[in-house]
Design a protein around this motif. Structure first.
Motif, PDB file in Angstrom:
ATOM      1  N   PRO A 467      -6.634 112.942  29.217  1.00 41.24           N
ATOM      2  CA  PRO A 467      -7.805 112.193  29.705  1.00 41.24           C
ATOM      3  C   PRO A 467      -7.653 110.684  29.643  1.00 41.24           C
ATOM      4  O   PRO A 467      -8.176 109.977  30.509  1.00 41.24           O
ATOM      5  CB  PRO A 467      -8.948 112.680  28.803  1.00 41.24           C
ATOM      6  CG  PRO A 467      -8.291 113.352  27.641  1.00 41.24           C
ATOM      7  CD  PRO A 467      -6.994 113.878  28.135  1.00 41.24           C
ATOM      8  N   VAL A 468      -6.937 110.146  28.640  1.00 37.09           N
ATOM      9  CA  VAL A 468      -6.809 108.695  28.548  1.00 37.09           C
ATOM     10  C   VAL A 468      -6.045 108.152  29.744  1.00 37.09           C
ATOM     11  O   VAL A 468      -6.366 107.079  30.265  1.00 37.09           O
ATOM     12  CB  VAL A 468      -6.125 108.281  27.225  1.00 37.09           C
ATOM     13  CG1 VAL A 468      -4.689 108.788  27.156  1.00 37.09           C
ATOM     14  CG2 VAL A 468      -6.148 106.764  27.059  1.00 37.09           C
ATOM     15  N   VAL A 469      -5.048 108.889  30.218  1.00 40.78           N
ATOM     16  CA  VAL A 469      -4.297 108.481  31.407  1.00 40.78           C
ATOM     17  C   VAL A 469      -5.160 108.636  32.652  1.00 40.78           C
ATOM     18  O   VAL A 469      -5.239 107.739  33.496  1.00 40.78           O
ATOM     19  CB  VAL A 469      -3.004 109.306  31.530  1.00 40.78           C
ATOM     20  CG1 VAL A 469      -2.311 109.021  32.860  1.00 40.78           C
ATOM     21  CG2 VAL A 469      -2.061 109.002  30.377  1.00 40.78           C
ATOM     22  N   GLY A 470      -5.812 109.795  32.773  1.00 40.58           N
ATOM     23  CA  GLY A 470      -6.641 110.023  33.950  1.00 40.58           C
ATOM     24  C   GLY A 470      -7.770 109.029  34.088  1.00 40.58           C
ATOM     25  O   GLY A 470      -8.036 108.509  35.187  1.00 40.58           O
ATOM     26  N   GLU A 471      -8.450 108.740  32.989  1.00 43.69           N
ATOM     27  CA  GLU A 471      -9.593 107.820  33.026  1.00 43.69           C
ATOM     28  C   GLU A 471      -9.173 106.435  33.497  1.00 43.69           C
ATOM     29  O   GLU A 471      -9.862 105.790  34.295  1.00 43.69           O
ATOM     30  CB  GLU A 471     -10.225 107.736  31.637  1.00 43.69           C
ATOM     31  CG  GLU A 471     -11.412 106.789  31.561  1.00 43.69           C
ATOM     32  CD  GLU A 471     -11.906 106.594  30.142  1.00 43.69           C
ATOM     33  OE1 GLU A 471     -13.085 106.249  29.975  1.00 43.69           O
ATOM     34  OE2 GLU A 471     -11.105 106.780  29.190  1.00 43.69           O
ATOM     35  N   ASN A 472      -8.015 105.960  33.029  1.00 44.63           N
ATOM     36  CA  ASN A 472      -7.567 104.613  33.350  1.00 44.63           C
ATOM     37  C   ASN A 472      -6.888 104.514  34.709  1.00 44.63           C
ATOM     38  O   ASN A 472      -7.053 103.499  35.410  1.00 44.63           O
ATOM     39  CB  ASN A 472      -6.610 104.104  32.267  1.00 44.63           C
ATOM     40  CG  ASN A 472      -7.318 103.694  31.000  1.00 44.63           C
ATOM     41  OD1 ASN A 472      -7.845 102.595  30.890  1.00 44.63           O
ATOM     42  ND2 ASN A 472      -7.361 104.591  30.026  1.00 44.63           N
TER      43      ASN A 472
END
Length: 679
Positions: A467-472
């Motif tokens: 999620p941290v990659v997807g969100e950014n």
């Protein structure tokens, strides 16, 4: 670099204004350094949604004349700044030319030992210029390679001391043409004198390095490979070629020419249109099948390009291998001057290439600087980018093993894969392990928008992991690669894991974290073209939460391993896990505190071994009877072969548990909680 520009450091305001004015008037073709500087500015403009960017684009529209003038000025300033920095810091260049200097200063007599059964014939065509030939042969003599090879020097009618000097060198084969027939016919004469499995064409204006030949031969060990080319460097250490490409008009480009060779873009093997013949391995059977160089291209130019197209039509690949490093004194043999005769020869052979291979060349990208990154890598399926928090560390955690295997499968089915590490720098030897798969490995911590923009229009698929990659990055990918399918890889459902933890620990702060993850993850599931999960349990959860989404299960990948030892002789209990993952810490502490004492009461001699990376002090300092905190172990096979039982006492978590798949392929039974058995 622009050799034609040499300006002093602007010191006064007037000098700076005059410099910018002169630069704006210098409407020259951008070289690769200029392209990447310009592309960085373009990317930032496209990636920014701020008011300043909108105002800039209103008054300076992208690709307008005003924009091009400003970009060229920016590029020239950046180029000049780099030139001044290089002049202030010459140490790096001194280091990279050390090998060349060492070869030139060696005074030992040239001598070779011809092996009984060489695999490779190194063919060196020469015409006069004995000093160059001597340096080339000396570098062959001095460098270390495990591959057995024979040196064949083709003397193409030299009129200087070359013939006499070659006759004095023991251990080489000399083919004397008697008169000057030209480079192509000299190569044919050398190949005809060989009997080896591979031939390597080596210009006499080259200086090879340790392992250059081993790397070529190792790549050609793949039976699908017909030609392998080296990374070519200028004597000052700057890049001359990292493979080459052909545009749709037949124009050839040496990829990366003049750039820094250590860039990630050039540090992995990949399929290319062709490689220059300065250092080129050719499978002898492929050479014979296509008839070698087409002599219609004599005396020179485009002959290795034509050979690459012919070998590829024969069903074999043409590959660039960066671990084979060769210095090339470009033009020393045949001259550097852009005289009318040479230009006419280039144009004639380019037209001949287009006429011969027009159907295939017509499918290539058109000649444009922005197309170089897209044309530099041939692939059957197209370009694909995977972005994760870090490069997979396959001996440290289950998620890394899964991601490594996914990337391996994507390469096997024909995708050109770029892997970007978003939060941590690429760490060795793990980055090298990825590059050996033929994967471009990028450090995206700072310049992620630049790298996505560089490849944006060529990407078919982008996989965003966690999620941290997807969100950014999902919004950035949508702007810079709007045509690409975006796939969100959950790894595990973070909001499910944290909700279970909140229920177990009764903590409101963890519950709020679970709610935050739920908003992020379900938003990504709704916006992305598809979502990957690792278990059927999580697929069911997401299908209920977002019925319109496309959800697919891609679980862990494990390969069976040979089992060793008598199971009856095995002892003790094992736990394996990455302790950066909080459920693993909780599991071990709970097992040692509440479960293991009961086990020891029945089996007083049993021991509990705790293995895993990033072990915290509270786990490492456990000193209860029978408990052995070991920490990280590179090779787990001996442990599994000595262990009778694996435990996975997870009280919360999500996703699939790699420790169970790993113990299963080693034939070790496991006892675990219901949370651990999901998937």
């Amino acid at each position: 670099m622009h050799d034609s520009i040499s300006l002093p450091t602007p010191s006064s305001r007037w000098e700076r204004v005059r410099y910018v004015h002169d630069t704006l008037l210098r409407l020259v073709m951008l070289d690769r350094t200029g392209y990447f500087a310009r592309h960085r500015v373009e990317t930032e403009i496209r990636a920014s949604a701020g008011r300043k960017a909108a105002v800039f684009q209103r008054f300076v529209p992208l690709h307008s004349l005003r924009y091009r003038l400003i970009m060229r000025a920016v590029v020239e300033v950046l180029r000049l700044e780099a030139t001044w920095s290089a002049r202030r810091s010459p140490r790096r260049r001194r280091r990279v030319v050390q090998h060349v200097t060492t070869v030139q200063s060696d005074t030992r007599p040239l001598t070779f030992v011809s092996p009984a059964n060489p695999r490779v014939a190194v063919i060196v065509p020469v015409y006069n210029n004995w000093a160059l030939t001597a340096n080339c042969l000396r570098s062959l003599m001095m460098t270390a390679n495990e591959t057995q090879y024979r040196v064949i020097v083709v003397n193409d009618g030299s009129s200087d001391e070359t013939a006499d000097q070659l006759s004095r060198i023991p251990g080489i084969t000399v083919v004397d043409d008697g008169e000057n027939h030209g480079f192509l016919r000299a190569v044919h004469a050398g190949v005809a004198a060989s009997r080896e499995e591979f031939v390597v064409l080596l210009n006499n204006d080259t200086i090879v390095t340790d392992g250059w030949l081993d790397a070529l031969v190792a790549t050609a060990a793949d039976a699908t490979v017909g030609i392998v080319g080296s990374m070519l460097l200028y004597p000052d250490g700057m890049l001359q070629e990292a493979g080459s490409l052909i545009f749709s008009d037949g124009r050839g480009i040496n990829y990366g020419k003049g750039d820094i060779p250590t860039r990630a873009w050039y540090q992995f093997p990949r399929d290319v249109d062709y490689c220059s013949g300065a250092s080129l391995l050719v499978r002898r059977s492929a050479w014979d099948a296509v008839g070698g160089f087409d002599l219609a291209f004599a005396p020179a130019y485009y002959e290795e390009t034509d050979l690459a197209f012919a070998v590829r039509r024969h069903g074999l690949r043409v590959v660039y291998q960066p671990r084979s490093v060769v210095f090339h004194l470009e033009g020393e043999t045949y001259g550097r001057s852009e005289n009318p005769e040479r230009t006419a020869m280039l144009e004639k052979n380019k037209a001949r290439l287009v006429e011969k291979w027009g159907d295939e060349i017509g499918t290539h990208l058109p000649p444009a600087v922005r197309n170089r990154a897209g044309a530099a890598w041939r692939s059957r399926r197209g370009r694909l980018m995977v972005i994760d928090t870090n490069v997979p560390e396959t001996d440290k955690d289950s998620g890394s093993i899964r991601m490594f295997e996914i990337v391996k499968v994507l390469r096997d089915v024909g995708y050109a894969v770029t892997f970007m590490s978003f939060k941590q720098p690429p760490v060795e030897p793990y980055a090298a392990q990825m590059r050996e798969l033929g994967v471009e490995v990028l450090d995206g911590r700072v310049a992620y928008a630049e790298e996505i923009g560089r490849l944006g229009e060529f990407l078919k698929v982008v996989i965003l992991s966690r999620p941290v990659v997807g969100e950014n990055l999902e919004p950035v990918v949508r702007r810079l690669a709007p045509q690409a399918k975006v796939i969100y890889d959950t790894v595990d459902l973070h909001y499910v894991r944290e909700a279970r933890r909140a229920e177990l620990e009764g903590r409101d702060d963890v519950r709020r974290e679970a709610e935050r993850f739920e908003e992020i993850e379900l938003g990504l599931v709704r916006r992305c073209d598809a979502t990957l999960v690792v278990t059927g349990v999580e697929q069911t959860i997401l299908e209920a939460a977002v019925p319109s989404a496309t959800i697919r299960e891609v679980s862990n990948v494990h390969s069976p391993v040979p089992r060793d030892g008598d199971f009856a002789s095995r002892r003790n209990i094992l736990f394996v896990g990455n302790f950066n993952h909080l459920p693993n810490r909780d599991a071990v502490e709970w097992f040692v505190r509440d479960i293991f004492p009961t086990v020891r009461a029945s089996l007083p001699d049993v021991r509990f071994t705790i293995v895993g990376s990033h072990m915290p002090e509270e786990i490492a300092s456990l000193h209860e009877p029978g408990v052995d905190p070991v920490g990280w172990v590179h090779d787990l096979v001996p442990l599994y072969h000595a262990t009778r039982l694996v435990v996975a006492p997870l009280r919360y978590g999500a996703g699939i548990k790699g420790k169970l798949g790993e113990s299963a392929v080693h034939g070790v039974p496991f006892v675990c909680t219901s949370i651990a058995t999901e998937g």
